[in-house]
Design an enzyme around this catalytic site. Structure first.
Site, PDB file in Angstrom:
ATOM      1  N   LYS A 168      -4.961  11.899  -3.038  1.00  0.00           N
ATOM      2  CA  LYS A 168      -6.248  11.380  -3.490  1.00  0.00           C
ATOM      3  C   LYS A 168      -7.083  11.032  -2.269  1.00  0.00           C
ATOM      4  O   LYS A 168      -6.554  10.806  -1.179  1.00  0.00           O
ATOM      5  CB  LYS A 168      -6.106  10.164  -4.406  1.00  0.00           C
ATOM      6  CG  LYS A 168      -5.595   8.888  -3.791  1.00  0.00           C
ATOM      7  CD  LYS A 168      -6.546   8.028  -3.009  1.00  0.00           C
ATOM      8  CE  LYS A 168      -7.858   7.759  -3.692  1.00  0.00           C
ATOM      9  NZ  LYS A 168      -8.689   6.866  -2.774  1.00  0.00           N
ATOM     10  N   THR A 179      -9.830   5.777   1.245  1.00  0.00           N
ATOM     11  CA  THR A 179      -8.398   5.864   1.488  1.00  0.00           C
ATOM     12  C   THR A 179      -7.857   7.230   1.087  1.00  0.00           C
ATOM     13  O   THR A 179      -8.199   7.754   0.045  1.00  0.00           O
ATOM     14  CB  THR A 179      -7.680   4.781   0.675  1.00  0.00           C
ATOM     15  OG1 THR A 179      -7.990   3.539   1.272  1.00  0.00           O
ATOM     16  CG2 THR A 179      -6.184   4.992   0.680  1.00  0.00           C
TER      17      THR A 179
END
Lengths: 383, 383
Positions: A168, A179
């Site tokens: 992700k 992130t």
């Protein structure tokens, strides 16, 4: 297929109520063995989220039983209480799967500076453990999305074994747009040292060469878990190649889904005196907002490429620099080259070649353009 | 007032036809002495424009008679022919004012990679020389504008002398949004060594601490000319103070006029172990696109401040970091502090304080927010 493509892994992704709405927000991946060798690379940001501090300790032992990942909160800059939340999460996973918290990796992603809703998270861990399955990899990949518009999954088949993965984020390991989390799995039989060697080699030329906006997250984690369930000891070079392919595929998916981007830009630096020089120059170009705006405007402004190169310490002479954009050498010998009107910048994919004329080394950095949409998305993230 | 505020200087700004339209595009500033002491600081970009390479040589002699500045073309990345164009420009100025080309500084700003229209430029030099006057400073400041929406001029009165100055650009010396050019003048009687000492001290804490978009121009030049016409040998510390005030005033004007910006952000780093640490941390925050987007969105996202601090090599412990935005300490001890809803980010001016809790040193870096307008302006610059 994702992380459950290799034998020996179960996974799931559920809606635990960590973030508002109907989205999945908690993923659990369990390694059923027989081996539990593991390795990981983490953010180089010195401000590390609690789950990174915890997981570095876990991975240093070389064995990982499971990883729990949540979206809806990064648990970064949350102080000792935030670290206790991570610890409690690992303990809860250990309890529900009947193992040791010291072998549970925790990953979190979302807004920095806020505590996680622990009731929802711990309740979700119990629910997730009951829903673990051999085909849960896709749901797990879905649960770790934040601003990602699609799930990122990949797998490759080796000689008698599989490599799977999910990711992700729209950024990267060192610098990061948001992130980046990735869990990679294999049923090959590897030691933790072999996992570490292969993972570092694979990430160095894939995730590490994504540079969407030059920002480095507090939470980035790439984890490799090896179950040994295929009963095959692979050739390490061949394994590393397969692992690198999975990482490259996931990295490509991250880039294409980068927040607000309209172009996927490959900056290939050639003729460098060293790979480090090539990477430094590639990053400098990738981080030039002026260059990124020009690419967005489909303007083959090679002056901004030279201007970025000039900020580096790499070995080069200004009057020996050559630059091509989409195959047209519009800068030769540090000055105007072929007709810039020949450059077609309409396709989504852009290839910039910067030739330093200083040696035989090269590297490619991947980035995106800078758009008004990027500004809009990132102006409104936490409010 | 501008560069002609001090005695001994004449200037002008004219439309020489270098760029299309009715705008002034050529400025000339002449030092009538009796002294012609000078100093300059130039871009640290290793890809230097021809006028920078030329002018570094000129200034190394410590004497400058005149400076000619053009907008409408940077004469950067133009090869040996471009250098000859700069040389010819200096020769032309020398011819029309009856002096030596070796004491003529040349500055150019505009698009990189294109040759200047030399017929227009050389003709303009002759015209400009005829129009030099004691009140030409404002016209000169107007002529060096590129994307600047207003002229930037300033002056300060010292003990028996004046300091004047003009600037263009929306960036800075090291990193630069666009080329920054500034000409500073004084009628104080200084040696070239004194000019150099004062100029470096003044720019280090003013222009050098502007960081609008982290991009470093090929052309940045700040030049100080001293005519000695006031017949006063100033106290160097007092002169440096006045010069610093002029530089700070011009820097402030550059920041407020930065391309597409809606916020003027002062990032004050305190509690640093050294000034270098404070500057490094301030720059890291100023260059975080995520932070700049948050400021644009009036979102007091202190997590992005900590995340930027974490990318530096400065001395600090993550759990001792404190951050205030507009006076509200929303991060204390590396975690959430006072209520973020108390932060009022509606004013144009934003003050961020980052406390490293590592020592007594501090520095302030000035930057802007990242806006959709910035993207639009810089997507369409050369096309």
């Amino acid at each position: 297929m994702s992380v459950t493509a290799p034998l020996g892994f179960r996974a799931t992704g559920i809606n635990a109520g960590i973030k508002p709405g109907e989205h999945r927000d908690l993923a659990l991946v369990v390694n059923d063995g027989p081996s539990r060798a593991a390795a990981a690379v983490f953010t180089r940001n010195r401000v590390k989220a609690a789950p990174v501090i915890w997981s570095e300790q876990v991975v240093s032992g070389g064995r990982v039983k499971a990883v729990v990942l949540n979206s809806g909160g990064a648990n970064a800059c949350t102080g000792p209480a935030g670290f206790q939340d991570t610890h409690a999460t690992a303990e809860k996973v250990a309890e529900v799967i009947g193992d040791s918290a010291g072998e549970i990796v925790v990953c979190s992603t979302g807004l920095i500076g806020e505590r996680l809703p622990m009731d929802a998270l711990l309740g979700g861990v119990a629910d997730a453990a009951r829903q673990l399955s051999r085909d849960g990899g896709v749901a797990a990949a879905d649960a770790i999305r934040t601003t990602d518009t699609v799930s990122k999954i990949s797998f490759r088949r080796g000689e008698g074994y599989m490599v799977g993965g999910m990711a992700k984020g729209a950024g990267m390991l060192a610098p990061a747009l948001a992130t980046m989390l990735s869990v990679l799995t294999t049923d090959a039989d590897l030691t933790s040292e072999e996992c570490d060697t292969a993972l570092r080699a694979a990430t160095e030329v894939t995730f590490d060469r994504l540079d969407s906006d030059g920002c480095m997250s507090t939470n980035d984690t790439v984890l490799l878990l090896a179950s040994g369930a295929a009963g095959v000891k692979p050739d390490l070079a061949e394994f590393t190649k397969r692992l690198t392919e999975v990482c490259a595929d996931l990295a490509r998916q991250l880039l294409v889904d980068a927040e607000g981007a309209s172009k996927a830009i490959a900056i290939e630096v050639v003729g460098a005196a060293s790979v480090a020089d090539a990477v430094e120059v590639g990053r400098a170009i990738a981080r030039s907002n002026l260059f990124k705006c020009a690419m967005h405007g489909e303007d083959p402004n090679w002056g901004r490429v030279l201007s970025a190169i000039g900020t580096t310490q790499a070995e080069f002479e200004p009057d020996r620099l050559n630059v091509a954009i989409n195959g047209i050498w519009i800068c030769r010998g540090g000055a105007a080259g072929d007709d810039r009107s020949k450059v077609d910048l309409r396709p989504r994919d852009i290839h910039v070649t910067a030739d330093l004329s200083a040696g035989p080394h090269s590297a490619t950095i991947h980035t995106t353009d800078l758009t008004a949409e990027y500004v809009h998305e990132n102006s409104a993230y936490s409010s």
